[in-house]
Motif scaffolding. Structure first.
Motif, PDB file in Angstrom:
ATOM      1  N   ILE A   1       0.850  -1.187   0.000  1.00  9.19           N
ATOM      2  CA  ILE A   1       0.000   0.000   0.000  1.00  9.19           C
ATOM      3  C   ILE A   1       0.886   1.236   0.000  1.00  9.19           C
ATOM      4  O   ILE A   1       1.736   1.394   0.880  1.00  9.19           O
ATOM      5  N   PRO A   2       0.713   2.132  -0.971  1.00  8.53           N
ATOM      6  CA  PRO A   2       1.529   3.358  -0.984  1.00  8.53           C
ATOM      7  C   PRO A   2       1.161   4.263   0.189  1.00  8.53           C
ATOM      8  O   PRO A   2       0.107   4.110   0.800  1.00  8.53           O
ATOM      9  N   LYS A   3       2.034   5.212   0.512  1.00 11.02           N
ATOM     10  CA  LYS A   3       1.748   6.126   1.612  1.00 11.02           C
ATOM     11  C   LYS A   3       0.426   6.855   1.374  1.00 11.02           C
ATOM     12  O   LYS A   3       0.138   7.301   0.264  1.00 11.02           O
ATOM     13  N   PHE A   4      -0.395   6.886   2.410  1.00  9.74           N
ATOM     14  CA  PHE A   4      -1.734   7.479   2.392  1.00  9.74           C
ATOM     15  C   PHE A   4      -2.672   6.779   1.400  1.00  9.74           C
ATOM     16  O   PHE A   4      -3.717   7.320   1.040  1.00  9.74           O
ATOM     17  N   GLY A   5      -2.290   5.592   0.963  1.00  9.34           N
ATOM     18  CA  GLY A   5      -3.104   4.843   0.008  1.00  9.34           C
ATOM     19  C   GLY A   5      -4.073   3.881   0.689  1.00  9.34           C
ATOM     20  O   GLY A   5      -4.046   3.690   1.910  1.00  9.34           O
ATOM     21  N   THR A   6      -4.901   3.233  -0.125  1.00  6.86           N
ATOM     22  CA  THR A   6      -5.928   2.308   0.369  1.00  6.86           C
ATOM     23  C   THR A   6      -6.053   1.153  -0.617  1.00  6.86           C
ATOM     24  O   THR A   6      -5.967   1.359  -1.827  1.00  6.86           O
ATOM     25  N   ILE A   7      -6.280  -0.046  -0.088  1.00  7.05           N
ATOM     26  CA  ILE A   7      -6.598  -1.178  -0.950  1.00  7.05           C
ATOM     27  C   ILE A   7      -7.861  -1.861  -0.445  1.00  7.05           C
ATOM     28  O   ILE A   7      -8.202  -1.778   0.740  1.00  7.05           O
ATOM     29  N   ILE A   8      -8.551  -2.516  -1.360  1.00  2.00           N
ATOM     30  CA  ILE A   8      -9.701  -3.359  -1.020  1.00  2.00           C
ATOM     31  C   ILE A   8      -9.405  -4.749  -1.564  1.00  2.00           C
ATOM     32  O   ILE A   8      -9.179  -4.916  -2.764  1.00  2.00           O
ATOM     33  N   SER A   9      -9.381  -5.732  -0.680  1.00  4.24           N
ATOM     34  CA  SER A   9      -9.008  -7.085  -1.084  1.00  4.24           C
ATOM     35  C   SER A   9     -10.154  -8.052  -0.770  1.00  4.24           C
ATOM     36  O   SER A   9     -10.621  -8.125   0.370  1.00  4.24           O
ATOM     37  N   LYS A  10     -10.591  -8.779  -1.789  1.00  6.46           N
ATOM     38  CA  LYS A  10     -11.651  -9.764  -1.597  1.00  6.46           C
ATOM     39  C   LYS A  10     -11.076 -11.020  -0.943  1.00  6.46           C
ATOM     40  O   LYS A  10     -10.016 -11.518  -1.337  1.00  6.46           O
ATOM     41  N   LEU A  11     -11.771 -11.533   0.052  1.00  7.63           N
ATOM     42  CA  LEU A  11     -11.304 -12.726   0.745  1.00  7.63           C
ATOM     43  C   LEU A  11     -11.718 -13.988  -0.005  1.00  7.63           C
ATOM     44  O   LEU A  11     -12.752 -14.013  -0.683  1.00  7.63           O
ATOM     45  N   GLU A  12     -10.905 -15.028   0.125  1.00  5.34           N
ATOM     46  CA  GLU A  12     -11.236 -16.313  -0.471  1.00  5.34           C
ATOM     47  C   GLU A  12     -12.531 -16.842   0.149  1.00  5.34           C
ATOM     48  O   GLU A  12     -12.816 -16.622   1.331  1.00  5.34           O
ATOM     49  N   SER A  13     -13.341 -17.535  -0.644  1.00  7.05           N
ATOM     50  CA  SER A  13     -14.659 -17.977  -0.201  1.00  7.05           C
ATOM     51  C   SER A  13     -14.617 -18.912   1.000  1.00  7.05           C
ATOM     52  O   SER A  13     -15.568 -18.979   1.776  1.00  7.05           O
ATOM     53  N   ASP A  14     -13.515 -19.636   1.189  1.00  6.03           N
ATOM     54  CA  ASP A  14     -13.412 -20.569   2.314  1.00  6.03           C
ATOM     55  C   ASP A  14     -12.837 -19.928   3.572  1.00  6.03           C
ATOM     56  O   ASP A  14     -12.631 -20.627   4.573  1.00  6.03           O
ATOM     57  N   THR A  15     -12.602 -18.634   3.535  1.00  4.18           N
ATOM     58  CA  THR A  15     -12.012 -17.973   4.692  1.00  4.18           C
ATOM     59  C   THR A  15     -13.005 -17.884   5.842  1.00  4.18           C
ATOM     60  O   THR A  15     -14.116 -17.378   5.674  1.00  4.18           O
ATOM     61  N   LYS A  16     -12.592 -18.357   6.998  1.00  5.52           N
ATOM     62  CA  LYS A  16     -13.397 -18.181   8.210  1.00  5.52           C
ATOM     63  C   LYS A  16     -12.750 -17.173   9.147  1.00  5.52           C
ATOM     64  O   LYS A  16     -13.421 -16.370   9.782  1.00  5.52           O
ATOM     65  N   HIS A  17     -11.414 -17.213   9.236  1.00  3.62           N
ATOM     66  CA  HIS A  17     -10.677 -16.253  10.051  1.00  3.62           C
ATOM     67  C   HIS A  17      -9.531 -15.682   9.231  1.00  3.62           C
ATOM     68  O   HIS A  17      -9.051 -16.310   8.284  1.00  3.62           O
ATOM     69  N   LEU A  18      -9.079 -14.496   9.628  1.00  3.62           N
ATOM     70  CA  LEU A  18      -8.027 -13.808   8.887  1.00  3.62           C
ATOM     71  C   LEU A  18      -6.990 -13.261   9.858  1.00  3.62           C
ATOM     72  O   LEU A  18      -7.325 -12.795  10.950  1.00  3.62           O
ATOM     73  N   LYS A  19      -5.733 -13.311   9.454  1.00  2.00           N
ATOM     74  CA  LYS A  19      -4.654 -12.697  10.219  1.00  2.00           C
ATOM     75  C   LYS A  19      -3.891 -11.745   9.305  1.00  2.00           C
ATOM     76  O   LYS A  19      -3.625 -12.069   8.151  1.00  2.00           O
ATOM     77  N   LEU A  20      -3.549 -10.559   9.841  1.00  2.00           N
ATOM     78  CA  LEU A  20      -2.814  -9.552   9.086  1.00  2.00           C
ATOM     79  C   LEU A  20      -1.434  -9.381   9.695  1.00  2.00           C
ATOM     80  O   LEU A  20      -1.273  -9.408  10.918  1.00  2.00           O
ATOM     81  N   SER A  21      -0.444  -9.175   8.843  1.00  2.00           N
ATOM     82  CA  SER A  21       0.919  -8.966   9.321  1.00  2.00           C
ATOM     83  C   SER A  21       1.533  -7.778   8.581  1.00  2.00           C
ATOM     84  O   SER A  21       1.520  -7.727   7.356  1.00  2.00           O
ATOM     85  N   SER A  22       2.051  -6.798   9.348  1.00  2.00           N
ATOM     86  CA  SER A  22       2.689  -5.623   8.757  1.00  2.00           C
ATOM     87  C   SER A  22       3.528  -4.934   9.820  1.00  2.00           C
ATOM     88  O   SER A  22       3.546  -5.339  10.984  1.00  2.00           O
ATOM     89  N   LYS A  23       4.202  -3.855   9.427  1.00  2.00           N
ATOM     90  CA  LYS A  23       5.010  -3.073  10.363  1.00  2.00           C
ATOM     91  C   LYS A  23       4.245  -1.902  10.964  1.00  2.00           C
ATOM     92  O   LYS A  23       4.824  -1.099  11.711  1.00  2.00           O
ATOM     93  N   LEU A  24       2.961  -1.773  10.661  1.00  2.00           N
ATOM     94  CA  LEU A  24       2.139  -0.758  11.316  1.00  2.00           C
ATOM     95  C   LEU A  24       1.848  -1.193  12.741  1.00  2.00           C
ATOM     96  O   LEU A  24       1.520  -2.353  13.003  1.00  2.00           O
ATOM     97  N   MET A  25       1.923  -0.246  13.675  1.00  2.00           N
ATOM     98  CA  MET A  25       1.692  -0.569  15.069  1.00  2.00           C
ATOM     99  C   MET A  25       0.267  -1.069  15.304  1.00  2.00           C
ATOM    100  O   MET A  25       0.040  -2.023  16.042  1.00  2.00           O
ATOM    101  N   LEU A  26      -0.701  -0.434  14.647  1.00  2.00           N
ATOM    102  CA  LEU A  26      -2.097  -0.858  14.780  1.00  2.00           C
ATOM    103  C   LEU A  26      -2.676  -0.994  13.382  1.00  2.00           C
ATOM    104  O   LEU A  26      -3.217  -0.042  12.829  1.00  2.00           O
ATOM    105  N   SER A  27      -2.554  -2.176  12.805  1.00  2.00           N
ATOM    106  CA  SER A  27      -3.040  -2.401  11.439  1.00  2.00           C
ATOM    107  C   SER A  27      -4.518  -2.789  11.485  1.00  2.00           C
ATOM    108  O   SER A  27      -4.909  -3.889  11.116  1.00  2.00           O
ATOM    109  N   ARG A  28      -5.306  -1.858  11.956  1.00  2.00           N
ATOM    110  CA  ARG A  28      -6.733  -2.113  12.151  1.00  2.00           C
ATOM    111  C   ARG A  28      -7.488  -1.959  10.833  1.00  2.00           C
ATOM    112  O   ARG A  28      -7.574  -0.852  10.296  1.00  2.00           O
TER     113      ARG A  28
END
Length: 214
Positions: free
Chosen positions: A171-198
């Motif tokens: 994601i570029p600085k001040f940018g935004t993305i929208i990502s469609k989840l796989e149909s079998d997804t029940k739970h999701l985990k996010l990993s990044s260097k942002l302190m609060l990747s909410r």
């Protein structure tokens, strides 16, 4: 729409001050596409309808407030944050509301936009406390309010809590993305260097949708 309220009236109701708001709207690439100068009278609330602003696509926005007593707050080593309510609506359905995400930037004395987003040396993991097994389709909306590009890893888990899909996005600085989840997804985990990747989560059901913070 966004509910923009005179913040001075919330903090110093006896002073009856005008609140001058600088409203910056970014596209998904992190570029400013529109800037609004909005004056709020004491105790006034204005509804900003994005559908009337002649903009396309998706992105994010900042609302910076400036009023006479703001220096009183700064001198007391404190600050205020715009956490107003954003409303989402489709066709003739009801509004879905959620409050602003977080305190992430400021305008300095030279009128330059500065991020205060905390960046860590190592990746941090964040798991939204929500199941995706009850909806028709789901999307994850990620915003980068920092001054650098941020890489995310999205890890999808199935109904048996097994990791079955990994996706890397940038994601570029001040940018935004929208990502469609796989149909079998029940739970999701996010990993990044942002302190609060909410993230913001968008879930579509057979009749309508729900949108909320992860």
């Amino acid at each position: 729409k966004f509910m923009l309220t005179n913040l001075s009236s919330q903090i110093f109701p006896e002073r009856n001050e005008i609140d001058n708001v600088n409203f910056l709207i970014f596209d998904n690439f992190g570029l400013i596409i529109k800037e609004l100068k909005i004056k709020l009278d004491p105790f006034e609330t204005k509804e900003i309808y994005f559908s009337t602003l002649n903009i396309n696509g998706f992105g994010s926005f900042f609302a910076f407030h400036n009023f006479k007593s703001l220096q009183t707050i700064i001198k007391s080593n404190s600050f205020i944050a715009e956490r107003g309510y954003v409303g989402y609506k489709s066709n003739q359905g009801v509004w879905n509301f959620m409050h602003g995400n977080k305190f992430a930037a400021y305008i300095n004395k030279k009128k330059k936009l500065k991020s205060i987003e905390a960046i860590t040396l190592r990746n941090l993991s964040y798991m939204p406390q929500v199941s995706f097994g009850d909806c028709k389709t789901a999307f994850i909306i990620l915003n980068n309010p920092s001054n650098i590009n941020i890489k995310y890893k999205l890890l999808s888990f199935d109904k048996n809590d097994n990791l079955f899909y990994t996706k890397n996005v940038s994601i570029p600085k001040f940018g935004t993305i929208i990502s469609k989840l796989e149909s079998d997804t029940k739970h999701l985990k996010l990993s990044s260097k942002l302190m609060l990747s909410r993230p913001v989560i968008l879930k579509y059901y057979n009749t309508y949708f729900d949108i909320f913070h992860g």
